[in-house]
Design an enzyme around this catalytic site. Structure first.
Site, PDB file in Angstrom:
ATOM      1  CB  CYS A  33      -0.919  -0.005   1.222  1.00 12.28           C
ATOM      2  SG  CYS A  33      -2.007   1.433   1.319  1.00 12.28           S
ATOM      3  NE  ARG A  34       0.531   4.020  -5.373  1.00 16.22           N
ATOM      4  CZ  ARG A  34       0.708   4.334  -6.649  1.00 16.22           C
ATOM      5  NH1 ARG A  34       0.655   5.597  -7.023  1.00 16.22           N
ATOM      6  NH2 ARG A  34       0.933   3.398  -7.539  1.00 16.22           N
TER       7      ARG A  34
END
Length: 282
Positions: free
Chosen positions: A126-127
């Site tokens: 997850c950025r």
């Protein structure tokens, strides 16, 4: 260093979004609706502040918690006889070597190209938390999505309550147009955030109920197609039933289900119970 994960543009964007939603909810919606000094306004402000603070706390836990790494000494236990020989052969592909790390990967472990290492029970990278969502921080991630969804829906309801009492004909006049468009933009933004987070929450509720990760879901789609093609049926091997699936993530104590740091029920992230084990011990 763990704290270095906070130094990224997506993390900054999340902080700005949280600040934007918090400001518009308190100083636009609640203030215009009942006023922050009123008893009702104070209640809604405190309730939303609690949700926002809890979302922020869960966010920090997601960012700063290591999702889980494979011990350097890990070697598949070929002597494990909890599985039959046939079951072992069927699952041996999950105990494979990572070509990049040159180490053995346990079942449910995958290599993350962004983190450049293998992650235990990896769901996805997850950025927005600048981290992988894996074995040790999946519970915190789920709680973050849950609380953020509730906060967004709450903010949307407060905006609607505020909008219903306004005289929009007056607000649509030229000297009020700037405020008019700013409030409409705020409302649309919060509504869009509620829909986005609500969809993500529903997705992870489905995954949790089936004891799947995002990666395993897409693997299961292909496995189901191959099984159907050969006239067989497929069942996800880690699906232990809804209650056991949920407690494997949130823990057996319901009072601690919403505590992102309550992960004492987690073990090593290397071995997992499968449906075959449940039938044996039931």
């Amino acid at each position: 260093m763990k704290w270095e994960r906070l130094l990224s543009i997506p993390i900054l964007a999340v902080f700005l979004l949280m600040g934007f939603v918090y400001y518009t909810t308190l100083f636009v919606s609640i203030e215009d609706w009942v006023g922050l000094q009123s008893s009702g306004g104070s209640f809604h402000a405190l309730a939303f502040t609690f949700l926002a603070s809890y979302s922020l706390f869960s966010f920090f836990v997601c960012v700063l918690t290591d999702p889980g790494h494979v011990p350097s000494s890990y070697v598949p236990d070929v002597e494990d006889r909890e599985l039959s020989d046939q079951e072992f052969r069927r699952n041996v592909t999950h105990q494979r070597k990572c070509e990049i790390c040159s180490t053995y990967k346990p079942r449910r472990c995958h290599h993350c190209r962004t983190c450049r290492r293998c992650v235990l029970r990896m769901d996805h990278h997850c950025r927005w938390i600048n981290n992988c969502v894996g074995y040790w921080n999946y519970k915190a991630f789920f709680i973050l999505v849950l609380v953020a969804t509730v906060a967004s829906i709450y903010s949307t309801i407060l905006f609607i309550a505020c909008a219903r009492q306004k005289d929009w004909e007056v607000w649509g006049q030229s000297h009020f147009k700037a405020l008019y468009f700013s409030q409409v933009t705020c409302g649309i933004s919060v509504l869009g955030l509620s829909i986005t987070l609500g969809s993500l929450l529903c997705w992870h509720i489905y995954l949790m109920a089936n004891n799947m990760t995002t990666i395993e879901y897409y693997e299961a789609v292909r496995a189901r197609w191959l099984a159907r093609k050969s006239g067989q049926s497929y069942r996800h091997p880690f699906n232990l039933g809804v209650y056991r699936n949920v407690t494997s993530v949130l823990g057996p104590n319901m009072l601690k289900w919403l505590l992102p740091t309550a992960v004492s029920h987690l073990k090593d992230g290397i071995s997992f119970r499968i449906a075959h084990d449940t039938r044996q011990t039931a």
